[in-house]
Design an enzyme around this catalytic site. Structure first.
Site, mmCIF file in Angstrom:
data_model
loop_
_atom_site.group_PDB
_atom_site.id
_atom_site.type_symbol
_atom_site.label_atom_id
_atom_site.label_comp_id
_atom_site.label_asym_id
_atom_site.label_seq_id
_atom_site.Cartn_x
_atom_site.Cartn_y
_atom_site.Cartn_z
ATOM 1 N N GLU A 145 0.842 -1.201 0.000
ATOM 2 C CA GLU A 145 0.000 0.000 0.000
ATOM 3 C C GLU A 145 0.870 1.242 0.000
ATOM 4 O OE1 GLU A 145 -0.341 2.200 2.701
ATOM 5 O OE2 GLU A 145 0.902 1.111 4.146
ATOM 6 N N CYS A 256 5.342 5.019 9.496
ATOM 7 C CA CYS A 256 5.905 4.392 8.291
ATOM 8 C C CYS A 256 7.343 4.780 7.998
ATOM 9 C CB CYS A 256 5.030 4.728 7.102
ATOM 10 S SG CYS A 256 3.331 4.216 7.377
HETATM 11 C C1 UGA Z 1 3.924 7.552 4.093
HETATM 12 C C2 UGA Z 1 3.991 7.557 2.561
HETATM 13 O O1 UGA Z 1 3.873 8.890 2.066
HETATM 14 C C3 UGA Z 1 2.881 6.678 1.970
HETATM 15 O O2 UGA Z 1 3.023 6.612 0.551
HETATM 16 C C4 UGA Z 1 3.006 5.277 2.557
HETATM 17 O O3 UGA Z 1 1.983 4.425 2.076
HETATM 18 C C5 UGA Z 1 2.894 5.351 4.055
HETATM 19 O O4 UGA Z 1 3.959 6.195 4.565
HETATM 20 C C6 UGA Z 1 3.027 3.950 4.590
HETATM 21 O O5 UGA Z 1 4.086 3.326 4.406
HETATM 22 O O6 UGA Z 1 2.028 3.391 5.081
HETATM 23 P P1 UGA Z 1 2.433 8.833 5.926
HETATM 24 O O7 UGA Z 1 3.402 8.291 6.913
HETATM 25 O O8 UGA Z 1 0.986 8.675 6.185
HETATM 26 O O9 UGA Z 1 2.689 8.162 4.473
HETATM 27 O O10 UGA Z 1 2.667 10.384 5.806
HETATM 28 P P2 UGA Z 1 3.393 11.418 4.826
HETATM 29 O O11 UGA Z 1 2.388 12.367 4.326
HETATM 30 O O12 UGA Z 1 4.231 10.735 3.836
HETATM 31 O O13 UGA Z 1 4.304 12.215 5.881
HETATM 32 C C7 UGA Z 1 5.302 11.555 6.643
HETATM 33 C C8 UGA Z 1 6.070 12.564 7.450
HETATM 34 O O14 UGA Z 1 6.909 13.362 6.619
HETATM 35 C C9 UGA Z 1 5.215 13.564 8.239
HETATM 36 O O15 UGA Z 1 5.771 13.731 9.532
HETATM 37 C C10 UGA Z 1 5.321 14.847 7.439
HETATM 38 O O16 UGA Z 1 5.161 15.989 8.222
HETATM 39 C C11 UGA Z 1 6.743 14.727 6.913
HETATM 40 N N1 UGA Z 1 6.965 15.492 5.673
HETATM 41 C C12 UGA Z 1 6.327 15.155 4.521
HETATM 42 C C13 UGA Z 1 7.877 16.549 5.676
HETATM 43 O O17 UGA Z 1 8.496 16.865 6.711
HETATM 44 N N2 UGA Z 1 8.109 17.224 4.513
HETATM 45 C C14 UGA Z 1 7.482 16.910 3.359
HETATM 46 O O18 UGA Z 1 7.741 17.584 2.336
HETATM 47 C C15 UGA Z 1 6.563 15.853 3.356
#
Ligand code: UGA
Length: 426
Positions: A145, A256
């Site tokens: 996923e 994740c």
């Molecule tokens: C992540 C992946 O984006 C999904 O594709 C994957 O399916 C999922 O893990 C998983 O393995 O189940 P998620 O952990 O829900 O999704 O959240 P993200 O939106 O990817 O953000 C992760 C972290 O990175 C957050 O703490 C967010 O604040 C941080 N982030 C994200 C940043 O610091 N900068 C960014 O530009 C993007």
């Protein structure tokens, strides 16, 4: 037969399992979803969704007739032949993935060869091969996923790609799994099981690398007088780089990225390969979470006796998930420095009560900010942008100091109004 929809079994009704179940039901499938926790199954059967995920309660309600929640594995086995395994695989102390829940599912299935397993849980590369060795003659498909918390329903319904991994002997099942996603009209990557498992881990590790990279650019920009927002915009217009995941901040969290980056590093290590880049990605992220302390000390000196408000506990907006959230590290570090900490989050604060140490959990942002020497914006919840910063917030703070951990607030406006503003990389 042509338009008869394949019934779907979902094993493990956590966040991934529930989104998968609800979305397949929305696509017209009968879904039997099984979890071992009776209270969860009972509340789902009543139509109550136990997690905060936009659009999910509506989807569960709309498809109530096709969604069958149960604790009874036999019921799932009776009605379905494709079993989507959605149990969690949290990290162990060694950094490897804990596969005990996957093992329990295998134990329960015994050697029944009628049911094909479709692995959605994130597992180490090689897991599928080893399961197939133990269950010869049984269908096995890796179907990782790529859902983002807070956007999971949209990610399921409009995926960038669907990955379907199958080895010799399971191609019939791969076709059946790919067919389930046909209505979504997304590119389908059909590959072997090990490559599918690697696509999942490598994708998360790459995204985490992008974040740690831009965070380091931010840290250097602070010293050299550049603005990381401008830099990221300029970089992201290059189609080879792309604009996404270049938002500098106070570190990535969640269930994740931290787990999967560590797992991939560990997996490489198990083969004798030192994945140096991922070691750095992890370290940069750990340090990024702590840099806020230095920013506060720069303006306040010692933090002993100071009152700091943390806005946001969730690891990102639109979720109540606090796993590996920066707020937890900050709360602990601030209290370690002698500060008193107040936290507010629109949905997640109570989830963190035991992990936030002695921090006071507040019912509103205003309560958290009252009398504060500094505010740290940890999670970019939209409502934090709508607060009356210039009027009420400033009036309530002892010292108008803001550390904007997500470069989310209107810096110019705050500075004009007399705030001391610290962003990330600006
Ligand atoms: C992540 C992946 O984006 C999904 O594709 C994957 O399916 C999922 O893990 C998983 O393995 O189940 P998620 O952990 O829900 O999704 O959240 P993200 O939106 O990817 O953000 C992760 C972290 O990175 C957050 O703490 C967010 O604040 C941080 N982030 C994200 C940043 O610091 N900068 C960014 O530009 C993007």
């Amino acid at each position: 037969m042509a338009d008869e929809k394949e019934p779907i079994g979902v094993i493990g009704v956590g966040w991934v399992g529930l989104v998968t179940a609800a979305c397949f039901a929305e696509l017209g499938h009968e879904v039997w979803a099984r979890d071992i926790v009776p209270a969860k199954v009972e509340s789902l059967a009543r139509g109550e969704v136990p997690i905060h995920e936009p659009g999910l309660p509506e989807l569960v309600a709309q498809n109530a007739e096709r969604l069958h929640f149960t604790t009874d594995m036999a019921e799932v086995l009776e009605h379905t032949r494709l079993l989507f395994v959605c149990v969690d695989t949290p990290p162990t102390y060694s950094g490897d993935a804990d596969l005990s829940r996957v093992e329990s599912v295998l134990d329960e299935l015994g050697d029944s060869s009628e049911h094909a397993l479709v692995m959605k849980s994130t597992v180490p590369v090689g897991t599928g091969r080893s399961i197939q060795r133990r269950r010869p003659g049984t269908g096995y498909v890796s179907n990782p996923e790529f859902l983002k918390e807070g956007n999971a329903v949209a990610d399921f319904m409009r995926p960038d790609r669907v990955v379907v991994g199958a080895d010799d002997g399971s191609s019939e099942y791969a076709d059946r799994v790919a067919a389930l996603y046909a209505p979504l009209a997304a590119p389908v990557v059909t590959t072997d099981v090990a490559s599918a498992e690697m696509i999942k881990l490598a994708s998360n590790a790459f995204l985490a690398t992008k974040i740690s990279f831009i965070n380091e650019i931010a840290n250097v920009s602070e010293e050299l007088g550049a603005d990381v927002q401008e830099v990221a915009y300029g970089m992201g217009l290059d189609a080879r780089i792309g604009p996404k995941f270049l938002q500098a901040g106070i570190g990535y969290g969640g269930s994740c990225f931290p787990k999967d980056v560590q797992a991939l590093k560990q997996l490489a290590g198990n083969t004798g390969y030192h994945f140096q880049l991922l070691t750095a990605v992890i370290e940069v992220n750990e340090l990024q979470k702590r840099r806020t302390i230095g920013k506060l000390q720069k303006h306040l000196g010692s933090l002993e006796g100071k009152q700091v408000a943390l806005l946001g506990v969730a690891f990102k907006p639109d979720t109540d998930d606090i796993r590996e959230a920066t707020s937890l590290v900050l709360s602990g570090r601030l209290q370690g420095e002698g500060a008193s900490v107040r936290v507010y989050d629109p949905v997640a604060a109570r989830n963190g009560t035991s992990m936030l140490g002695g921090a006071r959990i507040c019912d509103s942002a205003l309560e958290a900010i009252d009398g504060a020497d500094a505010v740290v914006l940890v999670t970019e919840w939209p409502e934090f942008g709508e607060l009356d910063w210039i009027g009420e917030i400033k009036a309530r703070m002892r010292v108008p100091l803001v550390v904007d951990g997500r470069n989310f607030l209107d810096r110019e406006r705050l500075v004009e109004a007399g705030f001391t503003y610290e962003g990330i990389g600006r």
